[in-house]
Design an enzyme around this catalytic site. Structure first.
Site, PDB file in Angstrom:
ATOM      1  CD  GLN A 126      44.215  70.380  26.549  1.00 41.36           C
ATOM      2  OE1 GLN A 126      45.166  69.882  25.960  1.00 41.36           O
ATOM      3  NE2 GLN A 126      44.161  70.398  27.873  1.00 41.36           N
ATOM      4  CG  ASN A 157      48.645  78.874  28.233  1.00 44.68           C
ATOM      5  OD1 ASN A 157      47.493  78.844  28.670  1.00 44.68           O
ATOM      6  ND2 ASN A 157      48.907  78.662  26.959  1.00 44.68           N
ATOM      7  CE  LYS A 158      46.870  72.328  29.075  1.00 46.90           C
ATOM      8  NZ  LYS A 158      46.748  71.588  30.350  1.00 46.90           N
ATOM      9  CG  ASP A 207      45.706  77.820  32.541  1.00 47.99           C
ATOM     10  OD1 ASP A 207      46.304  77.678  31.466  1.00 47.99           O
ATOM     11  OD2 ASP A 207      44.580  77.335  32.770  1.00 47.99           O
ATOM     12  NE  ARG A 213      42.420  71.327  35.645  1.00 50.17           N
ATOM     13  CZ  ARG A 213      42.664  71.578  34.351  1.00 50.17           C
ATOM     14  NH1 ARG A 213      41.719  72.083  33.589  1.00 50.17           N
ATOM     15  NH2 ARG A 213      43.852  71.336  33.840  1.00 50.17           N
ATOM     16  NE  ARG A 253      40.198  72.866  27.970  1.00 49.15           N
ATOM     17  CZ  ARG A 253      40.281  73.872  27.124  1.00 49.15           C
ATOM     18  NH1 ARG A 253      39.217  74.236  26.415  1.00 49.15           N
ATOM     19  NH2 ARG A 253      41.372  74.566  26.957  1.00 49.15           N
ATOM     20  N   GLY A 254      39.881  75.214  30.671  1.00 52.86           N
ATOM     21  CA  GLY A 254      40.178  76.583  30.219  1.00 52.86           C
ATOM     22  C   GLY A 254      39.862  77.511  31.378  1.00 52.86           C
ATOM     23  CB  ALA A 255      41.935  80.093  33.043  1.00 55.21           C
TER      24      ALA A 255
END
Ligand code: MRU
Length: 353
Positions: free
Chosen positions: A195, A246-247, A236, A88, A45-47
């Site tokens: 995370q 973002n998150k 993201d 996603r 995960r993570g852009a």
């Protein structure tokens, strides 16, 4: 630094981040469907890491296609791209990587299919290596905003394992430390998938960067007591007007920073800037499984049966809360971001020095 995703002997190996920090496990993907599943289920995960994984997945997919001519290959390849794109919705790096690979295939359609398949493996590896180089450049620009002795705060994981390596927000921390600065980082645990607790705290400890894990609702407590000097997070998707997705929880952190006069930085590569999206309101926000909220790791139930749940995975921080966006081309004021859409623009002139 352990690899996030790698191509090895015709197999894509993805670090299963759902198992961290308890176990370091690599899941082996022999087909593009498994890579897509890995992206959806957050193995990787993570852009930027999602983008690189997708590129490697497409290289696998090209090998699965049975075709004799480019004309029969292309529609099947497009279907594989659509499958990958449906994993996603928020991180634009996924779509950026898919579009780059599609362009690459079109540019090389005169090659034999076997040559093209080999070239795709090389190209996905190039994207992987380029991401690490990009993060190092970003780190060097970002480290200038970090002073010796600073206390930082971060949210989610924008570390080495959220990218091909080195990290974005964490790359800035790493570069500051490499430049001899002593820093300490408050790490938001980042509910519901944790995370921060599971990945960022683990990575910083591995790197021997002093850190303190806090729950998300503690950030204001430490800011009120003057214990935080700056915030830095990843992204993201960044809209043309400088709004940043973002998150989930990033927006709240940014508002708290504004209230306390604390600079709020976003570190992200150019591939995270979506010049086709005018503002944050146009960014699609992923809604994830309610079980992430009602259960810890899908196992321990912490909410009543059948409770109504909302689980947006990201939020949008309006540009006005952001001090600077740190990229591999320098740090920019969010209001100047739209000017960078023109590849001929002199980035040097727009850079915050
Ligand atoms: O749901 P995730 O874990 O993929 O969300 C990741 C983030 O929000 C990161 O902060 C962002 O992708 C930047 S990673 C360098």
């Amino acid at each position: 630094m352990i690899p996030t995703v790698e191509w090895k002997d015709g197999i894509v190996r993805m670090l299963d981040q759902t198992k961290l920090p308890i176990e370091i496990v690599y899941n082996e993907c022999k087909d593009y469907q498994t890579v897509a599943r890995g992206i959806k289920e957050l193995w990787v995960r993570g852009a930027p890491a999602i983008g690189v994984s997708a590129a490697m997945g497409l290289a696998l997919g090209a090998r699965q296609i049975k075709a004799d001519t480019f004309e029969t290959f292309w529609p099947q390849f497009e279907e594989i791209c659509s499958h990958m794109a449906a994993t996603r919705p928020t991180a634009v790096n996924l779509f950026w990587a898919i579009d780059s690979i599609k362009r690459f295939v079109q540019q090389n359609k005169d090659k034999s299919l076997d040559t093209l398949r080999e070239m795709l493996v090389v190209e996905s590896q190039r994207m992987h290596d380029e991401d690490i180089a990009t993060n190092r450049k970003m780190g060097a620009f970002g480290a200038a905003f970090v002073a010796d002795g600073d206390n930082l705060i971060t949210h989610c994981n924008a570390g080495s394992i959220a990218t091909a390596g080195y990290g974005t927000a964490e790359g800035v921390m790493r570069a500051a430390v490499e430049a001899g600065k002593k820093i300490h980082v408050y790490v938001d645990e980042t509910r519901p998938v944790l995370q921060g607790a599971r990945l960022t705290a683990w990575e910083l400890m591995e790197e021997k960067i002093p850190c303190t894990l806090i729950t998300d609702n503690m950030a204001g407590y430490f800011m009120f007591r003057d214990m935080v000097d700056l915030a830095i997070v990843g992204a993201d998707r960044i809209a043309k007007n400088g709004d940043v997705a973002n998150k989930i929880g990033t927006y709240g952190l940014a508002v708290l920073c504004k209230e306390h006069g604390i600079p709020f930085y976003v570190a992200a590569p150019f591939s995270t800037i979506d010049f086709n999206t005018e503002s944050g309101a146009d960014i699609p926000i992923e809604e994830r499984d309610p079980r992430e909220v009602t259960h810890v790791f899908g196992k321990v139930q912490i909410a009543p049966d059948k409770v109504k749940v909302a689980n947006p995975a990201f939020d949008v921080t309006p540009a006005r809360y952001i001090t600077a966006i740190i990229t591999e081309k320098g740090a920019f004021h969010p209001r100047d971001l739209h000017k960078l859409a023109d590849p001929a623009v002199d980035t040097e002139k727009l850079r915050i020095k």
